[in-house]
Design a protein around this motif. Structure first.
Motif, mmCIF file in Angstrom:
data_model
loop_
_atom_site.group_PDB
_atom_site.id
_atom_site.type_symbol
_atom_site.label_atom_id
_atom_site.label_comp_id
_atom_site.label_asym_id
_atom_site.label_seq_id
_atom_site.Cartn_x
_atom_site.Cartn_y
_atom_site.Cartn_z
ATOM 1 N N ALA A 1 -21.332 3.940 50.449
ATOM 2 C CA ALA A 1 -21.206 4.902 49.350
ATOM 3 C C ALA A 1 -22.566 5.533 49.056
ATOM 4 O O ALA A 1 -23.595 4.901 49.261
ATOM 5 C CB ALA A 1 -20.674 4.196 48.104
ATOM 6 N N PRO A 2 -22.564 6.766 48.563
ATOM 7 C CA PRO A 2 -23.839 7.403 48.205
ATOM 8 C C PRO A 2 -24.430 6.801 46.932
ATOM 9 O O PRO A 2 -23.748 6.129 46.166
ATOM 10 C CB PRO A 2 -23.458 8.869 47.997
ATOM 11 C CG PRO A 2 -22.017 8.827 47.634
ATOM 12 C CD PRO A 2 -21.430 7.640 48.348
ATOM 13 N N GLN A 3 -25.695 7.081 46.727
ATOM 14 C CA GLN A 3 -26.427 6.679 45.520
ATOM 15 C C GLN A 3 -26.429 5.176 45.281
ATOM 16 O O GLN A 3 -26.371 4.713 44.134
ATOM 17 C CB GLN A 3 -25.885 7.430 44.296
ATOM 18 C CG GLN A 3 -26.145 8.924 44.351
ATOM 19 C CD GLN A 3 -27.633 9.238 44.528
ATOM 20 O OE1 GLN A 3 -28.465 8.751 43.794
ATOM 21 N NE2 GLN A 3 -27.955 10.043 45.532
ATOM 22 N N GLN A 4 -26.535 4.420 46.364
ATOM 23 C CA GLN A 4 -26.656 2.973 46.229
ATOM 24 C C GLN A 4 -28.070 2.614 45.784
ATOM 25 O O GLN A 4 -29.039 3.268 46.156
ATOM 26 C CB GLN A 4 -26.358 2.284 47.567
ATOM 27 C CG GLN A 4 -24.930 2.424 48.015
ATOM 28 C CD GLN A 4 -23.987 1.660 47.114
ATOM 29 O OE1 GLN A 4 -24.135 0.478 46.903
ATOM 30 N NE2 GLN A 4 -23.006 2.364 46.578
ATOM 31 N N ASP A 5 -28.174 1.561 44.997
ATOM 32 C CA ASP A 5 -29.451 1.028 44.537
ATOM 33 C C ASP A 5 -29.874 -0.035 45.546
ATOM 34 O O ASP A 5 -29.298 -1.123 45.577
ATOM 35 C CB ASP A 5 -29.268 0.431 43.145
ATOM 36 C CG ASP A 5 -30.561 -0.068 42.537
ATOM 37 O OD1 ASP A 5 -31.633 0.090 43.149
ATOM 38 O OD2 ASP A 5 -30.492 -0.630 41.434
ATOM 39 N N ILE A 6 -30.857 0.295 46.387
ATOM 40 C CA ILE A 6 -31.248 -0.603 47.467
ATOM 41 C C ILE A 6 -32.751 -0.835 47.463
ATOM 42 O O ILE A 6 -33.529 0.095 47.269
ATOM 43 C CB ILE A 6 -30.795 -0.076 48.846
ATOM 44 C CG1 ILE A 6 -31.185 -1.059 49.965
ATOM 45 C CG2 ILE A 6 -31.313 1.326 49.115
ATOM 46 C CD1 ILE A 6 -30.566 -0.741 51.317
ATOM 47 N N THR A 7 -33.128 -2.081 47.668
ATOM 48 C CA THR A 7 -34.529 -2.435 47.878
ATOM 49 C C THR A 7 -34.659 -2.875 49.323
ATOM 50 O O THR A 7 -33.926 -3.765 49.776
ATOM 51 C CB THR A 7 -34.976 -3.573 46.941
ATOM 52 O OG1 THR A 7 -34.798 -3.143 45.589
ATOM 53 C CG2 THR A 7 -36.447 -3.921 47.177
ATOM 54 N N ASN B 1 -31.406 9.981 55.122
ATOM 55 C CA ASN B 1 -30.695 8.841 54.534
ATOM 56 C C ASN B 1 -31.345 8.358 53.242
ATOM 57 O O ASN B 1 -30.652 7.953 52.314
ATOM 58 C CB ASN B 1 -30.610 7.708 55.562
ATOM 59 C CG ASN B 1 -29.651 8.058 56.663
ATOM 60 O OD1 ASN B 1 -28.439 8.005 56.473
ATOM 61 N ND2 ASN B 1 -30.165 8.475 57.799
ATOM 62 N N PHE B 2 -32.646 8.416 53.164
ATOM 63 C CA PHE B 2 -33.397 8.024 51.974
ATOM 64 C C PHE B 2 -32.927 8.833 50.763
ATOM 65 O O PHE B 2 -32.748 8.292 49.672
ATOM 66 C CB PHE B 2 -34.893 8.256 52.249
ATOM 67 C CG PHE B 2 -35.799 7.998 51.090
ATOM 68 C CD1 PHE B 2 -36.277 6.724 50.831
ATOM 69 C CD2 PHE B 2 -36.210 9.037 50.270
ATOM 70 C CE1 PHE B 2 -37.141 6.483 49.769
ATOM 71 C CE2 PHE B 2 -37.076 8.808 49.209
ATOM 72 C CZ PHE B 2 -37.535 7.531 48.962
ATOM 73 N N ARG B 3 -32.714 10.111 50.969
ATOM 74 C CA ARG B 3 -32.338 11.007 49.865
ATOM 75 C C ARG B 3 -30.912 10.798 49.378
ATOM 76 O O ARG B 3 -30.535 11.312 48.323
ATOM 77 C CB ARG B 3 -32.573 12.452 50.293
ATOM 78 C CG ARG B 3 -34.055 12.757 50.407
ATOM 79 C CD ARG B 3 -34.336 14.192 50.752
ATOM 80 N NE ARG B 3 -35.759 14.457 50.642
ATOM 81 C CZ ARG B 3 -36.535 14.828 51.654
ATOM 82 N NH1 ARG B 3 -36.032 15.004 52.863
ATOM 83 N NH2 ARG B 3 -37.822 15.035 51.454
ATOM 84 N N LYS B 4 -30.120 10.047 50.089
ATOM 85 C CA LYS B 4 -28.741 9.772 49.681
ATOM 86 C C LYS B 4 -28.644 8.593 48.717
ATOM 87 O O LYS B 4 -27.580 8.334 48.164
ATOM 88 C CB LYS B 4 -27.890 9.447 50.909
ATOM 89 C CG LYS B 4 -27.705 10.593 51.861
ATOM 90 C CD LYS B 4 -26.908 10.146 53.072
ATOM 91 C CE LYS B 4 -26.806 11.241 54.114
ATOM 92 N NZ LYS B 4 -26.101 10.767 55.319
ATOM 93 N N HIS B 5 -29.754 7.851 48.549
ATOM 94 C CA HIS B 5 -29.697 6.601 47.798
ATOM 95 C C HIS B 5 -30.884 6.470 46.850
ATOM 96 O O HIS B 5 -31.808 7.275 46.883
ATOM 97 C CB HIS B 5 -29.671 5.416 48.769
ATOM 98 C CG HIS B 5 -28.534 5.489 49.734
ATOM 99 N ND1 HIS B 5 -27.236 5.257 49.370
ATOM 100 C CD2 HIS B 5 -28.496 5.818 51.058
ATOM 101 C CE1 HIS B 5 -26.443 5.417 50.418
ATOM 102 N NE2 HIS B 5 -27.180 5.757 51.450
#
Length: 157
Positions: free
Chosen positions: A61-67, A107-111
């Protein structure tokens, strides 16, 4: 939902056989997934960067909060010190791995991404697992072709 990615790259020679390893963890869902792939000729920095890319691409899914935890200062500093955004503005002039940096930024900009550096081979369990996945992939028999690296190499006379 918070997601954690532990990523690592490996290269047997630089350039040489290489691989990446990714451990994705979604604690709220109690899910852990592992990904890896090996290449016949590549560099350590390419594999470190590709591991971060794969972690982002595996998010459904888009806009995932990932570290993303990485032992690569190359990858971590490029993002946290915002170097890659300047490289992008200048068309990656004189920079290595523009194919992967472009893919990373898409991909960075999607999340919602946070990059964290961890010391490699220092006993961090999930980072050690990512390292094992990367080295096993580099040592595997059916290695893929890193087209970005091999094309770049063929143009450097």
């Amino acid at each position: 939902m918070k997601i954690f990615a532990y990523t690592d790259g490996s290269s047997r020679g630089n350039p040489g056989r290489g691989g990446y390893g990714v451990v994705l963890i979604a604690p709220e869902k109690r899910v852990k997934k592992e990904f890896s792939m090996g290449f016949r000729k590549t560099t350590n920095n390419r594999m470190e960067l590709l591991a971060a890319i794969v972690a982002l691409e595996k998010l459904k899914a888009p806009q995932q909060d990932i570290t993303i935890f990485t032992d690569s200062k190359y990858v971590c500093n490029a993002v946290n010190k915002r170097w890659v955004f300047n490289w992008e503005k200048t068309g990656y002039k004189s920079k290595k791995n523009p194919d992967l940096w472009q893919r990373f930024l898409r991909n960075f900009r999607k999340h919602q991404v946070k990059m964290e550096w961890v010391k490699g081979h220092a006993g961090y369990h999930w980072n050690e697992l990512a390292d094992q996945l990367a080295t096993q992939a580099a040592d595997a028999e059916d290695l893929k072709i890193d087209l970005g690296y091999e094309r770049q190499e063929n143009f450097n006379f």
